[in-house]
Design an enzyme around this catalytic site. Structure first.
Site, PDB file in Angstrom:
ATOM      1  N   ARG A   1       0.848  -1.194   0.000  1.00 53.79           N
ATOM      2  CA  ARG A   1       0.000   0.000   0.000  1.00 53.79           C
ATOM      3  C   ARG A   1       0.886   1.247   0.000  1.00 53.79           C
ATOM      4  O   ARG A   1       1.082   1.900   1.013  1.00 53.79           O
ATOM      5  CB  ARG A   1      -0.941  -0.039   1.192  1.00 53.79           C
ATOM      6  CG  ARG A   1      -1.953  -1.181   1.069  1.00 53.79           C
ATOM      7  CD  ARG A   1      -3.377  -0.662   1.165  1.00 53.79           C
ATOM      8  NE  ARG A   1      -4.314  -1.633   0.655  1.00 53.79           N
ATOM      9  CZ  ARG A   1      -5.530  -1.809   1.169  1.00 53.79           C
ATOM     10  NH1 ARG A   1      -5.915  -1.120   2.218  1.00 53.79           N
ATOM     11  NH2 ARG A   1      -6.361  -2.670   0.625  1.00 53.79           N
TER      12      ARG A   1
ATOM     13  N   GLN B   1      -1.024   2.220  -6.074  1.00 52.37           N
ATOM     14  CA  GLN B   1      -2.473   2.332  -5.843  1.00 52.37           C
ATOM     15  C   GLN B   1      -3.281   1.830  -7.041  1.00 52.37           C
ATOM     16  O   GLN B   1      -4.312   1.175  -6.874  1.00 52.37           O
ATOM     17  CB  GLN B   1      -2.845   3.778  -5.533  1.00 52.37           C
ATOM     18  CG  GLN B   1      -2.429   4.228  -4.146  1.00 52.37           C
ATOM     19  CD  GLN B   1      -2.804   5.675  -3.869  1.00 52.37           C
ATOM     20  OE1 GLN B   1      -3.136   6.430  -4.787  1.00 52.37           O
ATOM     21  NE2 GLN B   1      -2.742   6.068  -2.606  1.00 52.37           N
TER      22      GLN B   1
ATOM     23  N   ASP C   1      -3.791  -2.079  -7.096  1.00 56.21           N
ATOM     24  CA  ASP C   1      -4.293  -2.684  -5.867  1.00 56.21           C
ATOM     25  C   ASP C   1      -5.666  -3.329  -6.085  1.00 56.21           C
ATOM     26  O   ASP C   1      -6.692  -2.652  -6.092  1.00 56.21           O
ATOM     27  CB  ASP C   1      -4.368  -1.610  -4.778  1.00 56.21           C
ATOM     28  CG  ASP C   1      -4.708  -2.170  -3.409  1.00 56.21           C
ATOM     29  OD1 ASP C   1      -5.055  -3.366  -3.317  1.00 56.21           O
ATOM     30  OD2 ASP C   1      -4.621  -1.411  -2.431  1.00 56.21           O
TER      31      ASP C   1
ATOM     32  N   SER D   1      -8.304  -2.906  -3.127  1.00 54.93           N
ATOM     33  CA  SER D   1      -9.033  -1.642  -3.076  1.00 54.93           C
ATOM     34  C   SER D   1     -10.114  -1.577  -4.140  1.00 54.93           C
ATOM     35  O   SER D   1     -11.259  -1.204  -3.858  1.00 54.93           O
ATOM     36  CB  SER D   1      -8.067  -0.463  -3.242  1.00 54.93           C
ATOM     37  OG  SER D   1      -7.234  -0.332  -2.112  1.00 54.93           O
TER      38      SER D   1
ATOM     39  N   TYR E   1      -3.700  -1.262   7.301  1.00 46.23           N
ATOM     40  CA  TYR E   1      -4.723  -2.202   7.752  1.00 46.23           C
ATOM     41  C   TYR E   1      -4.933  -2.062   9.258  1.00 46.23           C
ATOM     42  O   TYR E   1      -4.104  -1.539   9.982  1.00 46.23           O
ATOM     43  CB  TYR E   1      -4.305  -3.644   7.445  1.00 46.23           C
ATOM     44  CG  TYR E   1      -4.236  -3.969   5.984  1.00 46.23           C
ATOM     45  CD1 TYR E   1      -5.383  -4.315   5.279  1.00 46.23           C
ATOM     46  CD2 TYR E   1      -3.031  -3.936   5.297  1.00 46.23           C
ATOM     47  CE1 TYR E   1      -5.322  -4.623   3.936  1.00 46.23           C
ATOM     48  CE2 TYR E   1      -2.964  -4.238   3.945  1.00 46.23           C
ATOM     49  CZ  TYR E   1      -4.112  -4.587   3.272  1.00 46.23           C
ATOM     50  OH  TYR E   1      -4.050  -4.899   1.941  1.00 46.23           O
TER      51      TYR E   1
END
Length: 375
Positions: free
Chosen positions: A123, A128, A131, A134, A231
């Site tokens: 992360r 991004q 991912d 996500s 997280y």
């Protein structure tokens, strides 16, 4: 010979997604790669074989698709025994569930494949767009609210009519990651009164920014709940008791609860007990988005909708797959963004760097090499 990408039809029960779309296939071709797609791979996501052909891919059976493949793309990890024809050392790029399906990872190593787990993507800012957690969680949070609305026997928004007023539904979101934030936003758009909680104090401002009410444990010093990579971390017994007391008083007043809490590599934390469910009014709905990792809700069953104390508990499996067209489009872009970011134009293939490569690589040269699986 150009690098050959193989896109397989998913075989897991209920999996409707596909790992490439006509959009991303055109982009792979633009990089100089060749793409083969297994017949029927996109049908469940409303992408038919001709669309892949029109984009420039070849379409055939699994044997033809895998023949000479340098990289195999998947949504869920393909069966290692069903990868005959792929090159020794071929990359398997997919969501591989490394903690939940370790025997499969060992089998990839034994077969000589280099397995790259997209859910291990770090992360960091530059990753991004790669991912998958996500992108898929965003859709899962949205769908969870729609699933709740379909099971809830009342309206979401307040309605003022000549026959009287219908009160707005009260929606409580537990876990304010990507899925939780989207659930908050969707619930607000549908007109519900939304509240939310998380063990990470930094999410309070995010909840407020979406117009929801934050419900947080106060006066428990030194507990921020932030684990590695953004997280949630496991909480102390003191925090867990304070949170349980807070939730018990709040949940009894809610019509809909959506739980999203996960801790990587561990079973989902238990957030709602049977006793707490019993305090909710009949007709209420709970959607457990963590049911595949053991569930946040006592009594939730994977792939089922059950009723306890007059409350429906929704435990759909693979929620992103319930929006197969959009989830496939986002997943496919994640994979393309990953491979293209490391594409060596001179060599005609991707070359991973250490930061991201070491994070996602599970197997190499016949061995399991990922530190998270060796610790």
């Amino acid at each position: 010979m150009p690098l050959r990408l193989a896109v397989l039809k998913e075989t897991a029960d209920g999996e409707k997604r596909v790992a490439a779309t006509p959009e991303t296939i055109k982009k792979y071709l633009g990089l100089g790669a060749a793409v083969a797609v297994e017949a029927g791979a996109g049908e469940a996501a409303s992408i038919f074989d001709q669309a892949f052909v029109d984009a420039g891919a070849t379409v055939g059976d699994r044997v033809a698709t895998l023949a000479g493949a340098d990289i195999v793309l998947g949504v869920q990890g393909p069966d290692p025994a069903a990868l005959t024809g792929a090159k020794t050392g071929a990359w398997i790029v997919a969501g591989l569930n490394p903690f939940g399906d370790r025997p499969r990872i060992d089998a990839y190593a034994a077969a000589g494949f280099e397995a790259l787990a997209m859910e291990f993507m770090p992360r960091i800012t530059r990753a991004q767009s790669m991912d998958i957690l996500s992108s898929q969680s965003n859709l899962a949070g949205y769908k969870a609210v729609l699933d709740a609305a379909s099971e809830y026997g009342r309206a979401f928004p307040m309605m003022m009519t000549a026959a009287g007023t219908v009160s707005a539904a009260r929606l409580f979101v537990m876990g304010v990651g990507v899925a939780g934030l989207q659930a908050i936003a969707t619930g607000r758009r549908l007109g519900a009164q939304v509240s939310a909680t998380d063990v990470r104090s930094a999410t309070k401002e995010q909840i407020l920014s979406l117009g929801a009410k934050p419900i947080f444990v106060e006066n428990v010093a030194g507990i921020e709940g932030e684990g590695s990579g953004g997280y949630a971390a496991e909480m102390s017994p003191e925090y867990q008791k304070a949170q349980a007391d807070l939730v018990s008083s709040h949940i009894a007043k809610q019509d809909i609860v959506i739980t999203t809490a996960l801790i990587p590599g561990r079973p989902a934390p238990r957030l709602i007990s049977d006793a707490q469910i019993a305090t909710m009014r009949a007709g209420s709905v709970i959607v457990d988005l963590a049911v595949e990792q053991g569930g946040n809700v006592e009594g939730a069953r994977l792939g089922e909708i059950v009723e306890r104390h007059g409350v429906k508990i929704v435990g759909h499996r693979n929620v992103p797959s319930r929006l197969a067209a959009d989830s496939s489009a986002l997943f496919a872009r994640n994979l393309f963004n990953f491979l293209s970011a490391f594409w060596d134009k001179d060599g005609g293939l991707p070359v991973l760097d250490a930061e991201i490569g070491d994070a996602v690589r599970l197997t190499q040269s016949g061995q399991v090499v990922n530190a998270r699986l060796l610790s």
